[in-house]
Design a protein around this motif. Structure first.
Motif, PDB file in Angstrom:
ATOM      1  N   ARG A  22       0.816  -1.220   0.000  1.00 25.43           N
ATOM      2  CA  ARG A  22       0.000   0.000   0.000  1.00 25.43           C
ATOM      3  C   ARG A  22       0.848   1.268   0.000  1.00 25.43           C
ATOM      4  N   GLY A  23       2.170   1.097   0.019  1.00 26.54           N
ATOM      5  CA  GLY A  23       3.047   2.247  -0.114  1.00 26.54           C
ATOM      6  C   GLY A  23       3.653   2.776   1.164  1.00 26.54           C
ATOM      7  N   HIS A  24       3.488   2.062   2.265  1.00 25.90           N
ATOM      8  CA  HIS A  24       4.016   2.523   3.548  1.00 25.90           C
ATOM      9  C   HIS A  24       5.456   2.059   3.753  1.00 25.90           C
ATOM     10  N   GLU A  25       6.225   2.861   4.451  1.00 24.70           N
ATOM     11  CA  GLU A  25       7.550   2.438   4.929  1.00 24.70           C
ATOM     12  C   GLU A  25       7.340   1.771   6.279  1.00 24.70           C
ATOM     13  N   VAL A  26       7.593   0.479   6.342  1.00 23.60           N
ATOM     14  CA  VAL A  26       7.219  -0.315   7.511  1.00 23.60           C
ATOM     15  C   VAL A  26       8.453  -0.805   8.256  1.00 23.60           C
ATOM     16  N   HIS A  27       8.419  -0.651   9.579  1.00 26.90           N
ATOM     17  CA  HIS A  27       9.468  -1.173  10.450  1.00 26.90           C
ATOM     18  C   HIS A  27       8.811  -2.142  11.430  1.00 26.90           C
ATOM     19  N   PRO A  28       8.870  -3.462  11.156  1.00 31.81           N
ATOM     20  CA  PRO A  28       8.217  -4.434  12.047  1.00 31.81           C
ATOM     21  C   PRO A  28       9.064  -4.758  13.272  1.00 31.81           C
ATOM     22  N   HIS A  29       8.390  -4.971  14.388  1.00 34.47           N
ATOM     23  CA  HIS A  29       9.055  -5.415  15.612  1.00 34.47           C
ATOM     24  C   HIS A  29       8.158  -6.456  16.279  1.00 34.47           C
ATOM     25  N   CYS A  30       8.669  -7.690  16.425  1.00 38.95           N
ATOM     26  CA  CYS A  30       7.934  -8.751  17.117  1.00 38.95           C
ATOM     27  C   CYS A  30       8.306  -8.711  18.598  1.00 38.95           C
ATOM     28  N   TYR A  31       7.367  -8.298  19.409  1.00 38.83           N
ATOM     29  CA  TYR A  31       7.702  -8.046  20.812  1.00 38.83           C
ATOM     30  C   TYR A  31       7.937  -9.326  21.606  1.00 38.83           C
ATOM     31  N   ALA A  61      10.140  -6.664  30.130  1.00 41.48           N
ATOM     32  CA  ALA A  61      11.297  -6.735  29.230  1.00 41.48           C
ATOM     33  C   ALA A  61      10.853  -6.627  27.773  1.00 41.48           C
ATOM     34  N   ALA A  62       9.741  -7.303  27.424  1.00 45.09           N
ATOM     35  CA  ALA A  62       9.208  -7.209  26.060  1.00 45.09           C
ATOM     36  C   ALA A  62       8.784  -5.779  25.751  1.00 45.09           C
ATOM     37  N   SER A  63       8.230  -5.093  26.735  1.00 48.14           N
ATOM     38  CA  SER A  63       7.782  -3.713  26.538  1.00 48.14           C
ATOM     39  C   SER A  63       8.962  -2.769  26.342  1.00 48.14           C
ATOM     40  N   VAL A  64      10.019  -2.999  27.100  1.00 50.08           N
ATOM     41  CA  VAL A  64      11.222  -2.165  26.952  1.00 50.08           C
ATOM     42  C   VAL A  64      11.815  -2.331  25.560  1.00 50.08           C
ATOM     43  N   ARG A  65      11.839  -3.559  25.055  1.00 51.28           N
ATOM     44  CA  ARG A  65      12.340  -3.773  23.694  1.00 51.28           C
ATOM     45  C   ARG A  65      11.479  -3.040  22.671  1.00 51.28           C
ATOM     46  N   ALA A  66      10.171  -3.038  22.887  1.00 53.22           N
ATOM     47  CA  ALA A  66       9.275  -2.331  21.965  1.00 53.22           C
ATOM     48  C   ALA A  66       9.514  -0.821  22.021  1.00 53.22           C
ATOM     49  N   VAL A  67       9.765  -0.297  23.214  1.00 57.12           N
ATOM     50  CA  VAL A  67      10.053   1.137  23.343  1.00 57.12           C
ATOM     51  C   VAL A  67      11.343   1.496  22.623  1.00 57.12           C
ATOM     52  N   ARG A  68      12.333   0.619  22.690  1.00 58.64           N
ATOM     53  CA  ARG A  68      13.586   0.870  21.963  1.00 58.64           C
ATOM     54  C   ARG A  68      13.329   0.948  20.462  1.00 58.64           C
ATOM     55  N   ALA A  69      12.465   0.066  19.968  1.00 59.15           N
ATOM     56  CA  ALA A  69      12.111   0.116  18.545  1.00 59.15           C
ATOM     57  C   ALA A  69      11.401   1.423  18.220  1.00 59.15           C
ATOM     58  N   LEU A  70      10.538   1.866  19.114  1.00 59.86           N
ATOM     59  CA  LEU A  70       9.833   3.139  18.929  1.00 59.86           C
ATOM     60  C   LEU A  70      10.820   4.301  18.870  1.00 59.86           C
ATOM     61  N   ASP A  71      11.779   4.321  19.781  1.00 62.78           N
ATOM     62  CA  ASP A  71      12.781   5.395  19.802  1.00 62.78           C
ATOM     63  C   ASP A  71      13.643   5.378  18.543  1.00 62.78           C
ATOM     64  N   ARG A  72      13.930   4.184  18.053  1.00 60.08           N
ATOM     65  CA  ARG A  72      14.780   4.064  16.867  1.00 60.08           C
ATOM     66  C   ARG A  72      14.049   4.515  15.600  1.00 60.08           C
ATOM     67  N   VAL A  73      12.780   4.173  15.476  1.00 59.98           N
ATOM     68  CA  VAL A  73      12.037   4.431  14.240  1.00 59.98           C
ATOM     69  C   VAL A  73      11.457   5.833  14.192  1.00 59.98           C
ATOM     70  N   GLN A  74      10.980   6.338  15.342  1.00 55.19           N
ATOM     71  CA  GLN A  74      10.308   7.643  15.383  1.00 55.19           C
ATOM     72  C   GLN A  74       9.170   7.686  14.346  1.00 55.19           C
ATOM     73  N   PRO A  75       8.173   6.815  14.485  1.00 54.12           N
ATOM     74  CA  PRO A  75       7.170   6.650  13.432  1.00 54.12           C
ATOM     75  C   PRO A  75       6.107   7.750  13.425  1.00 54.12           C
ATOM     76  N   ASP A  76       5.436   7.859  12.295  1.00 50.14           N
ATOM     77  CA  ASP A  76       4.240   8.697  12.182  1.00 50.14           C
ATOM     78  C   ASP A  76       3.008   7.927  12.633  1.00 50.14           C
ATOM     79  N   VAL A  77       3.038   6.599  12.406  1.00 52.44           N
ATOM     80  CA  VAL A  77       1.904   5.729  12.732  1.00 52.44           C
ATOM     81  C   VAL A  77       2.426   4.483  13.431  1.00 52.44           C
ATOM     82  N   ILE A  78       1.685   4.039  14.454  1.00 50.25           N
ATOM     83  CA  ILE A  78       1.986   2.788  15.144  1.00 50.25           C
ATOM     84  C   ILE A  78       0.783   1.865  14.986  1.00 50.25           C
TER      85      ILE A  78
END
Length: 327
Positions: A22-31, A61-78
């Motif tokens: 659909r044209g999105h730039e996607v950064h997947p993270h499996c928590y 611990a799973a939540s902290v890993r997800a937050v790290r992914a959030l900080d790294r990506v800085q997304p417009d949409v989650i």
């Protein structure tokens, strides 16, 4: 876009691929997929123990890993898939990020730890369960119904299998039906760790008795797509879920002859020309015998079901619906 998802059967990749299509730039993270043996043990503890017995530290611990992914990506949409094992550490960070957010539930509310009050804070919410969506709306949650889907972007190779195939958990009602079909001389094969006769699967499931017909262990999604496509017919027998499973769309989507136990499937397919409905073993036996004698009839249903699925019921279609919630 940041896609936060469990690793469950690789459906995160189906959603990621559809978003990219659909044209999105996607950064997947499996928590729930940390590396190594200890990570696998953690994942099992998080998902297979009752909530009361789960160690909060693993979820944190799973939540902290997800937050790290959030900080790294800085997304417009989650886009969060399920996410009920994530703690306030994650949800607070997601809220503070300012990104648009959608929560996609593929399971029933009673199987998860969310309350309606909590979902009012985390919404908008989409769910495969019409019943849950109605209940959430009554509770003041912004909720929408989005059915399950077929992954039309995944490559697979049909695996010729003579007879009826079933892929899924070994519940007593399912085993009883498959045995009854096999007794009538219909070839039957089932796949899943509880059906498996490998020593490892027997040890971990404690299923010491075989089902009485051929069976195999867990198979990855690409392989079970091939099994459904190459079988004489693919059985879809629901458990206690509210609504239609992924298999509802996957079996016809791969060109399989789909046999389903819910007549309400007419909501999505024309019964008799795009998919087939059964109410018991006798119906299944009759269908299998007709399919064996009339390949033109069975092939016409396969072709029509696949056309309908690719036109209306893929993950690309579902993602397009969900886009409206953050657009």
């Amino acid at each position: 876009m940041l896609l936060i998802s469990p690793a469950f059967h690789g459906y995160w990749k189906a959603i990621s691929d559809a978003l990219k299509f659909r044209g999105h730039e996607v950064h997947p993270h499996c928590y729930d997929a940390p590396n190594g043996l200890s990570g696998k043990v953690q994942n099992k503890l998080i998902h297979e123990l009752p909530v009361a017995l789960q160690w909060h530290g693993l979820r944190e611990a799973a939540s902290v890993r997800a937050v790290r992914a959030l900080d790294r990506v800085q997304p417009d949409v989650i886009l969060v898939i399920k996410g009920d094992q994530l703690t306030d550490t994650w949800w607070s960070a997601a809220e503070k990020s300012g990104a648009a957010r959608v929560l996609w539930l593929y399971d029933e509310l009673e199987r998860m730890s969310y309350s309606p009050e909590r979902l009012r804070e985390l919404g908008p919410v989409v769910s495969y369960s019409k019943r849950d969506v109605e209940a959430l709306r009554l509770a003041g949650v912004q909720a929408a119904h989005v059915p399950d889907a077929h992954d039309s972007l995944m490559e697979f190779t049909p695996k010729p299998i003579k007879g009826l195939s079933f892929i899924g958990a070994r519940y007593p009602r399912r085993e009883e039906l498959l045995r009854a079909v096999a007794v009538e001389g219909i070839d039957v094969v089932a796949f899943g760790r509880e059906w498996s006769r490998s020593l490892w699967d027997i040890a971990r499931t404690r299923r010491f008795r075989g089902a009485g017909f051929p069976s195999g262990g867990d198979v990855p999604r690409a392989e079970y797509y091939g099994i459904m496509a190459g079988s004489s017919a693919a059985l879809n027998m629901h458990g206690d879920g509210h609504d239609f499973s992924m298999r509802t769309f996957e079996a016809p989507g791969v060109g399989g002859l789909s046999l389903i136990d819910k007549p309400e499937v007419e909501r999505y397919y024309d019964v008799g020309t795009e998919t087939l409905v059964y109410s018991g073993a006798e119906d299944v036996v009759d269908i299998m015998r007709r399919a064996e004698l009339d390949s033109v009839w069975s092939q016409s249903i396969r072709d029509a079901g696949r056309r309908k699925t690719l036109a209306k019921h893929t993950f690309v279609h579902r993602v397009a619906e969900i886009e409206q919630l953050w657009g």
